[in-house]
Write a protein that holds these residues in place. Structure first.
Motif, PDB file in Angstrom:
ATOM      1  N   UNK A 317       5.146 -22.812   8.290  1.00 39.41           N
ATOM      2  CA  UNK A 317       4.610 -21.801   7.377  1.00 39.41           C
ATOM      3  C   UNK A 317       5.715 -21.069   6.618  1.00 39.41           C
ATOM      4  N   UNK A 318       5.257 -20.351   5.607  1.00 44.26           N
ATOM      5  CA  UNK A 318       6.145 -19.506   4.804  1.00 44.26           C
ATOM      6  C   UNK A 318       5.503 -18.136   4.671  1.00 44.26           C
ATOM      7  N   UNK A 319       6.316 -17.087   4.725  1.00 43.53           N
ATOM      8  CA  UNK A 319       5.825 -15.720   4.559  1.00 43.53           C
ATOM      9  C   UNK A 319       6.425 -15.110   3.309  1.00 43.53           C
ATOM     10  N   UNK A 320       5.565 -14.530   2.474  1.00 46.96           N
ATOM     11  CA  UNK A 320       6.004 -13.846   1.259  1.00 46.96           C
ATOM     12  C   UNK A 320       5.905 -12.343   1.464  1.00 46.96           C
ATOM     13  N   UNK A 321       6.985 -11.646   1.141  1.00 50.51           N
ATOM     14  CA  UNK A 321       7.072 -10.195   1.335  1.00 50.51           C
ATOM     15  C   UNK A 321       7.371  -9.498   0.014  1.00 50.51           C
ATOM     16  N   UNK A 322       6.884  -8.285  -0.124  1.00 46.22           N
ATOM     17  CA  UNK A 322       7.284  -7.404  -1.222  1.00 46.22           C
ATOM     18  C   UNK A 322       7.919  -6.176  -0.581  1.00 46.22           C
ATOM     19  N   UNK A 323       9.190  -5.904  -0.911  1.00 45.02           N
ATOM     20  CA  UNK A 323       9.943  -4.844  -0.252  1.00 45.02           C
ATOM     21  C   UNK A 323      10.506  -3.877  -1.283  1.00 45.02           C
ATOM     22  N   UNK A 324      10.216  -2.610  -1.100  1.00 49.59           N
ATOM     23  CA  UNK A 324      10.863  -1.550  -1.876  1.00 49.59           C
ATOM     24  C   UNK A 324      12.018  -1.014  -1.033  1.00 49.59           C
ATOM     25  N   UNK A 325      13.210  -1.011  -1.597  1.00 44.90           N
ATOM     26  CA  UNK A 325      14.418  -0.674  -0.839  1.00 44.90           C
ATOM     27  C   UNK A 325      14.859   0.766  -1.130  1.00 44.90           C
ATOM     28  N   UNK A 357       8.402   4.264 -10.618  1.00 40.88           N
ATOM     29  CA  UNK A 357       9.345   5.236 -11.146  1.00 40.88           C
ATOM     30  C   UNK A 357      10.436   4.527 -11.938  1.00 40.88           C
ATOM     31  N   UNK A 358      11.183   5.294 -12.723  1.00 41.84           N
ATOM     32  CA  UNK A 358      12.229   4.710 -13.556  1.00 41.84           C
ATOM     33  C   UNK A 358      13.305   4.069 -12.684  1.00 41.84           C
ATOM     34  N   UNK A 359      13.631   2.808 -13.010  1.00 41.06           N
ATOM     35  CA  UNK A 359      14.672   2.045 -12.320  1.00 41.06           C
ATOM     36  C   UNK A 359      14.366   1.813 -10.836  1.00 41.06           C
ATOM     37  N   UNK A 360      13.087   1.811 -10.511  1.00 38.14           N
ATOM     38  CA  UNK A 360      12.658   1.442  -9.168  1.00 38.14           C
ATOM     39  C   UNK A 360      12.255  -0.033  -9.165  1.00 38.14           C
ATOM     40  N   UNK A 361      12.736  -0.794  -8.178  1.00 37.52           N
ATOM     41  CA  UNK A 361      12.495  -2.233  -8.170  1.00 37.52           C
ATOM     42  C   UNK A 361      11.852  -2.680  -6.855  1.00 37.52           C
ATOM     43  N   UNK A 362      11.006  -3.684  -6.986  1.00 35.69           N
ATOM     44  CA  UNK A 362      10.429  -4.357  -5.816  1.00 35.69           C
ATOM     45  C   UNK A 362      11.094  -5.715  -5.681  1.00 35.69           C
ATOM     46  N   UNK A 363      11.420  -6.095  -4.448  1.00 32.21           N
ATOM     47  CA  UNK A 363      12.013  -7.394  -4.176  1.00 32.21           C
ATOM     48  C   UNK A 363      10.948  -8.298  -3.549  1.00 32.21           C
ATOM     49  N   UNK A 364      10.735  -9.443  -4.178  1.00 37.38           N
ATOM     50  CA  UNK A 364       9.816 -10.447  -3.646  1.00 37.38           C
ATOM     51  C   UNK A 364      10.654 -11.487  -2.910  1.00 37.38           C
ATOM     52  N   UNK A 365      10.375 -11.665  -1.626  1.00 39.75           N
ATOM     53  CA  UNK A 365      11.204 -12.520  -0.773  1.00 39.75           C
ATOM     54  C   UNK A 365      10.302 -13.511  -0.024  1.00 39.75           C
ATOM     55  N   UNK A 366      10.687 -14.782  -0.036  1.00 41.69           N
ATOM     56  CA  UNK A 366       9.996 -15.811   0.748  1.00 41.69           C
ATOM     57  C   UNK A 366      10.862 -16.173   1.948  1.00 41.69           C
ATOM     58  N   UNK A 392       3.364  -7.330   3.415  1.00 40.41           N
ATOM     59  CA  UNK A 392       3.231  -8.768   3.667  1.00 40.41           C
ATOM     60  C   UNK A 392       2.199  -9.319   2.689  1.00 40.41           C
ATOM     61  N   UNK A 393       2.681 -10.120   1.731  1.00 37.43           N
ATOM     62  CA  UNK A 393       1.785 -10.692   0.727  1.00 37.43           C
ATOM     63  C   UNK A 393       0.992 -11.865   1.291  1.00 37.43           C
TER      64      UNK A 393
END
Length: 401
Positions: A317-325, A357-366, A392-393
């Motif tokens: 399996x593979x897990x996809x995540x969305x992470x705000x750092x 918010x301004x310059x806020x990023x989400x990281x999508x990681x598999x 957890x996407x």
């Protein structure tokens, strides 16, 4: 896809035939038993005998498919009365069955052909309860529709929709059981509109499809001369830019919402053409003037299957995540470190504006593995000090053949 490792043979046998499952207790009909030629036959068989044996094998295959369908129906009854077809669908179980098909394959048919055959059998068996409703980026004839059929088989009810956003909306509303959306192309990279939908959607990724994409130049006219404008999706234009530069440098390039829409427009005039898959030619009555015309022969698009719930592990399996750092030095390093520490492989990382918010990023990681597995749970537990939010996407079977 790489094959999974085969089980070690038992000590009392060194042949693959000895590890096959025991035959059915039902005695085979005489014509079936006689239909399978022995590998030790010395003399070649005549045409009439070969056809007779093939007919016997066909009858036997049909009997076994019918028997499988009956057992599949009993499985449905064993689950009790469920609300809808989606409640009978188990993607992790299908993935396990198809991996065994690949493991058993000794030819002459290749893995992709056998997986497609078994996928259609499972699709038809599942549709005995009720066909699944699958939303995809339409109209009819798109690569998204091909991805639907590759993953679910043809015994489904397809819902062609106008946009990726609408696919998400129809699945969220329950009008579609699942949706299929493109997420990245091996040549042109990520489809950003798909990632952006996960910023607000509650849907989960339930599967993935890898589709080898072949582009064709389609037209009412069967000659390159006289083509003055070409319609296509921007991604397809990018995948074929070298070919277009060489063969149609003066033609006007007109971007549209999908390749099927391009084919629909191209059928209105002899001086127009579309870049699309060959299936669009069949749907819209066009000729393939040239093709495949993609610049890279390994051009592949990855699609995601989206649904409303997570499913259990399938074993690969593979897990996809969305992470705000959190905004602090070394934060991304510290977020990724737990996965390496627990032996989990990162397959992909992508950043997108988080819309928070301004310059806020989400990281999508598999990440390789399933969220219910111990190593993944431990890694996720260690993210709290450096991750502002972890979503957890989905955890889903890796694409097969």
């Amino acid at each position: 896809m790489k094959k999974t490792g085969k089980a070690a043979p038992k000590k009392q046998s060194t042949t693959k035939a000895a590890t096959k499952r025991a035959p059915s207790k039902r005695a085979p009909a005489k014509d079936v038993a006689d239909a399978v030629p022995s590998k030790t036959d010395a003399a070649p068989l005549d045409l009439a005998t070969l056809r007779e044996r093939i007919d016997g094998i066909d009858r036997h295959i049909q009997e076994l498919i019918g028997e499988r369908a009956q057992f599949a129906n009993q499985v449905g009854k064993a689950k009790g009365k469920l609300a809808a077809a989606v409640d009978y669908y188990r993607p992790e179980r299908e993935a396990q069955v198809l991996r065994r098909v690949v493991d058993r394959n000794d030819g002459p048919l290749n893995d992709e052909v056998l997986v497609r055959l078994f996928r259609e059998i499972m699709s038809a068996c599942l549709a005995q309860q009720e066909p699944l409703k699958i939303g995809y980026l339409g109209p009819e004839g798109t690569h998204s529709q091909q991805a639907v059929y590759k993953h679910f088989g043809h015994s489904i009810h397809g819902l062609p929709l106008a946009s990726i956003e609408e696919v998400f909306q129809e699945v969220e509303a329950g009008h579609a059981d699942f949706g299929v959306v493109p997420v990245e192309n091996s040549t042109q990279g990520t489809i950003q509109s798909t990632l952006d939908m996960f910023l607000t959607s509650k849907l989960k990724i339930c599967g993935e499809v890898e589709l080898r994409v072949h582009q064709h130049l389609l037209s009412r006219n069967d000659q390159l001369e006289g083509i003055e404008r070409v319609y296509s999706h921007p991604q397809s234009f990018a995948q074929c830019k070298a070919w277009l530069r060489q063969y149609l440098p003066k033609a006007e390039k007109i971007p549209v919402s999908s390749n099927a829409e391009a084919a629909r427009r191209a059928r209105a005039s002899d001086d127009a053409a579309a870049i699309a898959g060959i299936s669009a030619a069949n749907v819209y009555g066009l000729k393939s003037v040239a093709g495949p015309i993609e610049d890279r022969p390994d051009n592949t698009t990855r699609f995601l299957v989206i649904g409303r719930e997570l499913f259990p592990p399938s074993g690969n399996d593979r897990t996809s995540l969305m992470i705000f750092i959190k905004d602090q030095p070394g934060a991304l390093y510290h977020v990724l470190a737990p996965f390496a520490k627990h032996g989990l492989s990162m397959n992909r990382i992508e950043s997108r504006p988080g819309h928070t918010g301004l310059w806020q990023y989400a990281f999508f990681i598999d990440i390789g593995g399933h969220v219910q597995e111990e190593a993944m749970r431990r890694a996720l537990d260690e993210l709290a000090d450096y991750a502002q939010e972890v979503k957890v996407l989905g955890s889903y079977p890796v694409a097969i053949a």
